[in-house]
Design a protein around this motif. Structure first.
Motif, PDB file in Angstrom:
ATOM      1  N   GLN A  41       0.835  -1.215   0.000  1.00 51.50           N
ATOM      2  CA  GLN A  41       0.000   0.000   0.000  1.00 51.50           C
ATOM      3  C   GLN A  41       0.860   1.252   0.000  1.00 51.50           C
ATOM      4  OE1 GLN A  41      -2.249  -0.929   3.471  1.00 51.50           O
ATOM      5  NE2 GLN A  41      -3.769  -2.163   2.367  1.00 51.50           N
ATOM      6  N   LYS A  42       1.944   1.224   0.748  1.00 53.74           N
ATOM      7  CA  LYS A  42       2.850   2.372   0.785  1.00 53.74           C
ATOM      8  C   LYS A  42       3.540   2.560  -0.565  1.00 53.74           C
ATOM      9  CE  LYS A  42       6.771   4.254   3.394  1.00 53.74           C
ATOM     10  NZ  LYS A  42       7.716   4.022   4.519  1.00 53.74           N
ATOM     11  N   ALA A  43       4.016   1.456  -1.144  1.00 58.34           N
ATOM     12  CA  ALA A  43       4.692   1.540  -2.441  1.00 58.34           C
ATOM     13  C   ALA A  43       3.729   1.980  -3.536  1.00 58.34           C
ATOM     14  CB  ALA A  43       5.308   0.189  -2.792  1.00 58.34           C
ATOM     15  N   GLN A  44       2.481   1.532  -3.459  1.00 56.62           N
ATOM     16  CA  GLN A  44       1.503   1.840  -4.504  1.00 56.62           C
ATOM     17  C   GLN A  44       1.217   3.336  -4.592  1.00 56.62           C
ATOM     18  OE1 GLN A  44      -2.067   2.782  -4.126  1.00 56.62           O
ATOM     19  NE2 GLN A  44      -2.243   2.862  -6.379  1.00 56.62           N
ATOM     20  N   LYS A  45       1.154   4.013  -3.464  1.00 53.27           N
ATOM     21  CA  LYS A  45       0.845   5.442  -3.480  1.00 53.27           C
ATOM     22  C   LYS A  45       1.901   6.225  -4.258  1.00 53.27           C
ATOM     23  CE  LYS A  45      -1.975   5.735   0.725  1.00 53.27           C
ATOM     24  NZ  LYS A  45      -2.237   4.300   0.805  1.00 53.27           N
ATOM     25  N   ALA A  46       3.157   5.881  -4.043  1.00 46.35           N
ATOM     26  CA  ALA A  46       4.232   6.567  -4.764  1.00 46.35           C
ATOM     27  C   ALA A  46       4.222   6.169  -6.244  1.00 46.35           C
ATOM     28  CB  ALA A  46       5.582   6.227  -4.126  1.00 46.35           C
ATOM     29  N   TRP A  47       3.972   4.916  -6.521  1.00 48.18           N
ATOM     30  CA  TRP A  47       3.938   4.400  -7.900  1.00 48.18           C
ATOM     31  C   TRP A  47       2.815   5.064  -8.703  1.00 48.18           C
ATOM     32  CZ3 TRP A  47       6.781   1.881 -11.279  1.00 48.18           C
ATOM     33  CH2 TRP A  47       6.207   1.089 -12.285  1.00 48.18           C
ATOM     34  N   ALA A  48       1.642   5.222  -8.104  1.00 52.44           N
ATOM     35  CA  ALA A  48       0.497   5.796  -8.806  1.00 52.44           C
ATOM     36  C   ALA A  48       0.724   7.257  -9.170  1.00 52.44           C
ATOM     37  CB  ALA A  48      -0.769   5.648  -7.957  1.00 52.44           C
ATOM     38  N   ARG A  49       1.590   7.933  -8.438  1.00 55.48           N
ATOM     39  CA  ARG A  49       1.861   9.350  -8.739  1.00 55.48           C
ATOM     40  C   ARG A  49       2.739   9.524  -9.972  1.00 55.48           C
ATOM     41  NH1 ARG A  49       1.969   9.901  -2.909  1.00 55.48           N
ATOM     42  NH2 ARG A  49       4.222   9.536  -2.884  1.00 55.48           N
ATOM     43  N   LEU A  50       3.419   8.468 -10.401  1.00 51.95           N
ATOM     44  CA  LEU A  50       4.247   8.538 -11.606  1.00 51.95           C
ATOM     45  C   LEU A  50       3.370   8.591 -12.845  1.00 51.95           C
ATOM     46  CD1 LEU A  50       6.978   5.835 -10.822  1.00 51.95           C
ATOM     47  CD2 LEU A  50       7.138   8.310 -10.485  1.00 51.95           C
ATOM     48  N   THR A  51       3.903   9.141 -13.908  1.00 56.10           N
ATOM     49  CA  THR A  51       3.185   9.105 -15.184  1.00 56.10           C
ATOM     50  C   THR A  51       3.178   7.671 -15.716  1.00 56.10           C
ATOM     51  OG1 THR A  51       5.167   9.477 -16.514  1.00 56.10           O
ATOM     52  CG2 THR A  51       3.982  11.433 -15.702  1.00 56.10           C
ATOM     53  N   VAL A  52       2.237   7.393 -16.596  1.00 52.92           N
ATOM     54  CA  VAL A  52       2.200   6.060 -17.203  1.00 52.92           C
ATOM     55  C   VAL A  52       3.494   5.791 -17.957  1.00 52.92           C
ATOM     56  CG1 VAL A  52       0.943   4.534 -18.776  1.00 52.92           C
ATOM     57  CG2 VAL A  52      -0.319   6.194 -17.391  1.00 52.92           C
ATOM     58  N   GLY A  53       4.024   6.814 -18.609  1.00 51.40           N
ATOM     59  CA  GLY A  53       5.284   6.656 -19.327  1.00 51.40           C
ATOM     60  C   GLY A  53       6.418   6.193 -18.436  1.00 51.40           C
ATOM     61  N   GLU A  54       6.455   6.684 -17.189  1.00 46.37           N
ATOM     62  CA  GLU A  54       7.473   6.224 -16.247  1.00 46.37           C
ATOM     63  C   GLU A  54       7.192   4.789 -15.812  1.00 46.37           C
ATOM     64  OE1 GLU A  54      10.294   7.653 -15.024  1.00 46.37           O
ATOM     65  OE2 GLU A  54       9.979   9.141 -16.601  1.00 46.37           O
ATOM     66  N   ARG A  55       5.925   4.457 -15.617  1.00 45.37           N
ATOM     67  CA  ARG A  55       5.581   3.125 -15.111  1.00 45.37           C
ATOM     68  C   ARG A  55       5.870   2.011 -16.119  1.00 45.37           C
ATOM     69  NH1 ARG A  55       0.629   5.677 -12.745  1.00 45.37           N
ATOM     70  NH2 ARG A  55      -0.650   4.624 -14.325  1.00 45.37           N
ATOM     71  N   VAL A  56       5.812   2.323 -17.407  1.00 41.13           N
ATOM     72  CA  VAL A  56       6.007   1.254 -18.389  1.00 41.13           C
ATOM     73  C   VAL A  56       7.486   0.989 -18.690  1.00 41.13           C
ATOM     74  CG1 VAL A  56       3.789   1.764 -19.466  1.00 41.13           C
ATOM     75  CG2 VAL A  56       5.882   2.728 -20.458  1.00 41.13           C
TER      76      VAL A  56
END
Length: 526
Positions: free
Chosen positions: A66-81
């Protein structure tokens, strides 16, 4: 009783390095108090020992995720892929390593392990290329054109519980987890204990490629120990497994109204039409029925052959089955490998033996092959199967197919649909247009023409899943990613409110709106 002329070639002489096992095991959320030993199905000997997760370990994994997800969701999709774009090259470069792991933990032939490699590589690349487009805000038509502006937004669910099966552990773990992560979620992943190494391997690789730690948490253990906290803390549940298991999960999450997707069992039919190319169909049927020793939810277990070609097709198909090569080699020489679990060998043996006792005819196979390995069973073809036999209607999930003769299309459609399942089907004909018309009448989530299962399954731009008791929801296509999101509509009203202006009464306002509807229709605005 006729038997395939199978023989074992090569031996699984390679083992996994202990430092690799230790590194992979370190990714399991566990305090290490309990462990499990994973046997190699080829030999029965110990392959690896891994720590087991407790209920408390699962809860703690959720807290980290849950803690990691909050930071991950704030990234752009381009960063996540980005890690997933890198993954395709890395998988190709390290192909031999993962193929060995898949074979050693499942017992499947290398050509069938290769299918898992291809699935993860191509499916994750498909979503990495399309995630930004699928997830971007979309403008939607408002109630009053130009006056009502509407935007559709996609938000991650939060933390997804993903329960993957043992038969395709690499493919049915990573290829579903990839879109869930790209959508901005974290994942608590429960692979089967027997086949957890391939999932841990790709997690280890993705961390190396830039995936943040804590985002994909792996828990290992029996459902009786960790099943409840796994499901009870999830914001979404994705499950691939038995119909019985899927129903249990649906009941568990219903009180919280948590959404889920389930890909479940199948008793998949193949229809050989009178104009089918006999040689092509017979070879295709071998793959359709015996890939991964039949331990594939979309493999063929029922084959309906038109009476005009039955006497030509069946001898050729049986000849090919009898010539199949079984083995334990870590190469592409074997056409079929081992079953994975002793319980699966017992189930296959029980189904076949009961069918024979009740009048079924064995055309090929029909017995275990401990001379090759402890869990090998011959590819088996049966005729004269009827409703008195468990094998007729129940999923066998092994290297067994029953043959039936039919006369016309209405009859074969009715027989193909006479099942509580509806996962996959296959139609063979020289006339694809005729095949498509027949396919549209079959109650199955995917229907392949002139292929057993791969044509539909590997077409990642199209959804895949089951009808009836074969599942809820779909993987692949846009739904395979968007199911991991919550959709939100944001609408703003401009210039004119959705109520009469102060100087106009409601009667006149209603008349104006009614006239406006006719005008918008005439102008094709609505």
């Amino acid at each position: 009783m006729a038997s395939p002329t199978v023989r074992a070639e090569g031996a699984a002489e390679r083992t996994l390095p202990q430092n690799l096992i230790d590194r992979l095991a370190s990714h399991i959320a566990s305090d290490g108090a309990d462990t499990a030993t994973i046997p190699c199905p080829f030999t029965g000997e110990a392959l690896a020992t891994v720590p087991l997760s407790s209920a408390d370990d699962v809860r703690e994994a959720y807290a980290r995720a849950q803690k990691a997800q909050k930071a991950w969701a704030r990234l752009t999709v381009g960063e996540r892929v980005k890690p997933f774009l890198r993954l395709a090259d890395a998988l190709v470069d390290r192909r031999e390593e993962i193929l060995d792991i898949i074979q050693l933990e499942t017992g499947k032939a290398r050509r069938h392990a290769m299918e898992e490699f291809l699935d993860v590589t191509l499916c994750s690349l498909y979503y990495a290329r399309r995630a930004a487009r699928l997830l971007k805000p979309r403008r939607r038509q408002g109630m009053l054109p130009g006056l009502t502006r509407v935007q559709e937004l996609r938000h991650p669910k939060g933390v997804v519980a993903l329960i993957a099966p043992w038969n395709y552990p690499f493919a049915l773990g990573a290829s579903d987890i990839a879109p869930a992560l790209m959508a901005g979620n974290a994942v608590i992943h429960k692979p089967d204990t027997q086949t957890c190494l391939s999932s841990l391997w790709v997690l280890d690789l993705l961390i190396e490629l830039g995936l943040p730690r804590g985002l994909w948490q792996v828990v290992v253990g029996e459902p009786s120990e960790i099943g409840d906290p796994l499901v009870e803390n999830a914001d979404y549940v994705s499950f691939t497994g038995s119909t019985r298991g899927g129903k249990a999960i649906a009941e568990k999450v219903a009180p919280r109204l948590v959404a889920y997707s389930l890909e479940l069992g199948g008793k998949n039919p193949m229809i050989v039409m009178p104009d089918a190319d006999v040689e092509r169909t017979a070879r295709g049927a071998v793959r359709a029925c015996f890939t991964n020793a039949g331990q594939l939810c979309i493999s063929i277990e029922r084959m309906y052959v038109h009476e005009d070609v039955y006497d030509t097709f069946v001898p050729r198909f049986v000849e090919l089955v009898k010539g199949m090569k079984l083995g334990t080699g870590l190469d592409f020489g074997s056409e079929m490998g081992s079953l994975t679990y002793e319980r699966q060998l017992d189930a296959v043996t029980r189904h076949v033996d009961q069918a024979v006792e009740r009048g079924a005819t064995v055309l090929a196979g029909g017995k275990a092959r401990p001379d090759i390995g402890p869990l090998f069973y011959e590819p088996t073809v049966l005729a004269d199967v009827n409703g008195d036999m468990d094998l007729c209607a129940n999923e066998t999930f092994g290297p067994v197919v029953a043959l039936y003769k039919y006369r016309d299309e209405d009859e074969v459609v009715a027989r193909a649909n006479d099942t509580p399942y509806g996962l996959n089907a296959s139609v063979w004909t020289k006339n694809p247009a005729r095949g498509r018309r027949l396919a549209a009448r079959i109650q199955a989530g995917t229907v392949n023409i002139n292929d057993g299962y791969g044509a539909a399954y590997a077409s990642y731009d199209s959804p895949m899943g089951g009808m009836k008791q074969s599942g809820v929801g779909r993987r692949h296509g846009s739904e395979g990613l968007l199911k991991f999101t919550e959709v939100q509509t944001v609408a703003s009203q401009h210039i004119m409110d959705l109520e009469p202006p102060g100087s106009i009464g409601y009667d006149r306002f209603a008349d104006a709106m009614a006239t406006g509807i006719k005008l918008m229709k005439k102008l094709r605005i609505k």
